[in-house]
Scaffold this active site. Structure first.
Site, PDB file in Angstrom:
ATOM      1  CD  GLU A   1      -3.041  -0.873   2.246  1.00 18.90           C
ATOM      2  OE1 GLU A   1      -2.795  -0.299   3.047  1.00 18.90           O
ATOM      3  OE2 GLU A   1      -4.069  -1.801   2.152  1.00 18.90           O
TER       4      GLU A   1
ATOM      5  CD  GLU B   1      -3.974  -5.997   3.358  1.00 21.93           C
ATOM      6  OE1 GLU B   1      -4.978  -5.099   3.910  1.00 21.93           O
ATOM      7  OE2 GLU B   1      -2.838  -5.751   3.685  1.00 21.93           O
TER       8      GLU B   1
END
Ligand SMILES: *[C@@H]1O[C@H](CO)[C@@H](O)[C@H](O)[C@H]1NC(C)=O
Ligand SMILES: *[C@@H]1O[C@H](CO)[C@@H](O)[C@H](O)[C@H]1NC(C)=O
Ligand SMILES: *[C@@H]1O[C@H](CO)[C@@H](O)[C@H](O)[C@H]1NC(C)=O
Ligand SMILES: *[C@@H]1O[C@H](CO)[C@@H](O)[C@H](O)[C@H]1NC(C)=O
Ligand SMILES: *[C@@H]1O[C@H](CO)[C@@H](O)[C@H](O)[C@H]1NC(C)=O
Ligand SMILES: *[C@@H]1O[C@H](CO)[C@@H](O)[C@H](O)[C@H]1NC(C)=O
Ligand SMILES: *[C@@H]1O[C@H](CO)[C@@H](O)[C@H](O)[C@H]1NC(C)=O
Ligand SMILES: *[C@@H]1O[C@H](CO)[C@@H](O)[C@H](O)[C@H]1NC(C)=O
Length: 511
Positions: A289, A395
């Site tokens: 991220e 995720e």
């Protein structure tokens, strides 16, 4: 995990356009710096030589000798980690044994995995009990925790956690559930090489990572080692180690920190492509991220381009030469990566799909959420596979609310009950009181959770597969794979799960 405001932050894009010219400079600086990156993380002098890093040159935490990944040191009580040569284990009939290739490229085999989050990189919402005693003293992340405790106490504190949060039983249970991969987030500090002001505990987590990998090997579970926290913080979120401004690409030391991250990847790639680990760790996450929506898509793409070069230089090219390299979509969506690095050697794209951080998605009714998961997420997996290449979801969870303790940060409140950022609650009577209490879940709600889980994995299996976030939590069941299996909304055996939810509901994956 976590994209606290993945979609909300899109609106920030325009506010950050002024940075583009600064970024153009940074891109060039990073590109120039890369050839200098092929140095060991702990070799402070060489990693600093190309730029004026304002951090001090001396290093209080620096290991005294060369702590190399091939010599992680003994684990307590002095049991050395000797990699097993036995790669014959097979977790289930769906998945080949470790010593036969897992076919990531064709899409025929799907990764069905969980994250071992909150282990070697801490997160307040996964294990609040580690943070609770120190919140009054200002602890908000791993940085402030380690700083408050100091090197000796922090080491003992983390070691107690490392040795208990994940055990052999974890892998044994996951194998029993049909799981074939685990994604293991690590911080750069696992390899040492810290500057004097970085309070993280160096190298300890490396030992525990290797111990975990041996257990994974025993149960035939493949490991995706994943850099979750880079020097300077690539997203400013607490799970990057340090909550606050992004000092990676962006910020005073941003160029130096982005450059400093590369030798860590070089070390990891070299280590895991060796014969002892190539079978059990055939896929590696380059960076979790990075906040491309804030620090610039082009700058992050440029960095990933350099990172892939560094990794391939370390492993060699072509099937069988080292691990797959996984890049993250940087919170700007899969479309932004269509056509990125065409024809590249074993590169996979990762996206994280959550609805509870997005006001619009959270406010949809359940029927619409299920349709959205099948159609929109399934459709985007198909499109990205066509336009980029293999695409995975690293995720996701079944949480449809953001009520998990500390999910939005310690003391931040919740969108669901209207205590976060002044937005109204989901509905006038929404409270978080029972949302984390499984014994209050009705059969209808569990049925919805079950459908929502299936809708997602069916959608994500239109791509390369998925990793649930997380394998467990202390007290947030919607974020725990184990709690889902126990509660009945995740199938006991993921490879035998009955008819397709999306098909039976009449939803297609084409969006
Ligand atoms: C690095 O930058 C600082 C502050 O800008 C300056 O004082 C120092 O002389 C510089 N050092 C080198 C080696 O360029
Ligand atoms: C190799 O590992 C498998 C799976 O754990 C086990 O069944 C087998 O006995 C092991 N073989 C040897 C020679 O240790
Ligand atoms: C960095 O160096 C300066 C000057 O030697 C010193 O005053 C300061 O305490 C150092 N900072 C750290 C974090 O070691
Ligand atoms: C970028 O760096 C500047 C300077 O350190 C900082 O003020 C800003 O908050 C950073 N941006 C982000 C998005 O963190
Ligand atoms: C759910 O929302 C959709 C779209 O707004 C709407 O068409 C549908 O009637 C709603 N369903 C229920 C059960 O409220
Ligand atoms: C802290 O981390 C959680 C995930 O553990 C994330 O959802 C949250 O947004 C983070 N808080 C802040 C303020 O960064
Ligand atoms: C809350 O209100 C909504 C309508 O706004 C209703 O559908 C729902 O059943 C209520 N939930 C509870 C727990 O009372
Ligand atoms: C969970 O719900 C049950 C049933 O309503 C209640 O008895 C229990 O006290 C609740 N637990 C917590 C921690 O709130």
């Amino acid at each position: 995990m976590g994209a606290p405001s993945k979609h909300d932050n899109r609106s920030c894009l325009s506010r950050h356009k002024w940075k583009i010219s600064i970024l153009a400079f940074i891109i060039i600086a990073v590109a120039v710096a890369v050839p200098l990156a092929l140095v060991k993380p702990w070799d402070k002098n060489s990693s600093d030589s190309s730029s004026n890093n304002s951090q001090n040159g001396s290093n209080g935490n620096q290991p005294t000798g060369p702590v190399t990944p091939t010599n992680p040191g003994p684990i307590p009580p002095s049991v050395p980690i000797v990699p097993s040569k036995n790669d014959t284990a097979r977790p289930n009939a769906y998945t080949p044994p470790l010593n036969e290739a897992f076919d990531y490229a064709s899409g025929k085999m799907k990764m069905r995995g969980v994250n071992l989050g909150g282990w070697l990189v801490l997160e307040p919402f996964i294990s609040p009990s580690l943070f609770d005693p120190y919140i009054k003293q200002g602890v908000i992340d791993e940085w402030t925790l380690c700083k408050l405790l100091g090197p000796e106490k922090a080491k003992a504190y983390l070691e107690a956690h490392y040795s208990s949060w994940v055990t052999e039983d974890t892998f044994s249970r996951l194998q029993g559930m049909g799981i074939n991969h685990v994604r293991i987030p690590i911080g750069f500090w696992a390899l040492g090489g810290l500057t004097a002001d970085e309070p993280y505990v160096p190298t300890l987590s490396w030992t525990y990572l290797l111990r975990g990998i041996e257990w994974a090997r025993k149960y035939g579970i493949r490991v995706m080692v994943e850099l979750h926290a880079a020097p300077g913080s690539q997203n400013g979120w607490n799970h990057s180690g340090r909550l606050g401004p992004i000092n990676w690409i962006n910020g005073t030391d941003g160029v130096a920190n982005a450059q400093r991250t590369l030798p860590y990847l070089q070390q990891l790639a070299t280590f895991f492509s060796g014969p002892d680990y190539a079978h059990v760790a055939p896929i590696m996450g380059l960076l979790n991220e990075p906040a491309a929506h804030l620090i610039g898509v082009d700058a992050v793409k440029n960095w990933y381009t350099q990172a892939i070069k560094v990794v391939r230089a370390a492993t060699g090219t072509g099937e069988g030469k080292g691990s797959w390299a996984v890049i993250h979509d940087g919170m700007v969506g899969l479309n932004a990566w269509a056509g990125f690095l065409p024809g590249s050697d074993r590169v996979m794209l990762d996206t994280h799909q959550y609805i509870m951080f997005n006001d619009d998605l959270m406010r949809m009714n359940q029927t619409t959420q299920l349709k959205f998961a099948c159609e929109t997420w399934g459709g985007s997996a198909i499109t990205s596979t066509k336009e980029f290449g293999p695409t995975m979801v690293g995720e996701f969870s079944v949480a449809v609310n953001d009520c998990a303790t500390y999910l939005n940060g310690i003391g931040a409140g919740y969108r669901w009950d209207g205590t976060y950022n002044g937005a109204p609650p989901k509905s006038p009577n929404s409270t978080c009181t029972n949302e984390n209490n499984v014994s209050t879940y009705t059969p209808e709600y569990k049925k919805f959770l079950s459908n929502y889980f299936l809708a997602q994995i069916e959608a994500f299996e239109q791509g390369a597969g998925w990793f649930y976030w997380n394998f467990k939590t202390e007290n947030n069941p919607l974020w725990s794979y184990f709690a889902g299996v126990e509660g009945g909304w995740i199938p006991k055996d993921i490879n035998n799960r009955g008819p397709s939810y999306c098909a039976s509901a009449g939803y297609s994956f084409s969006g």
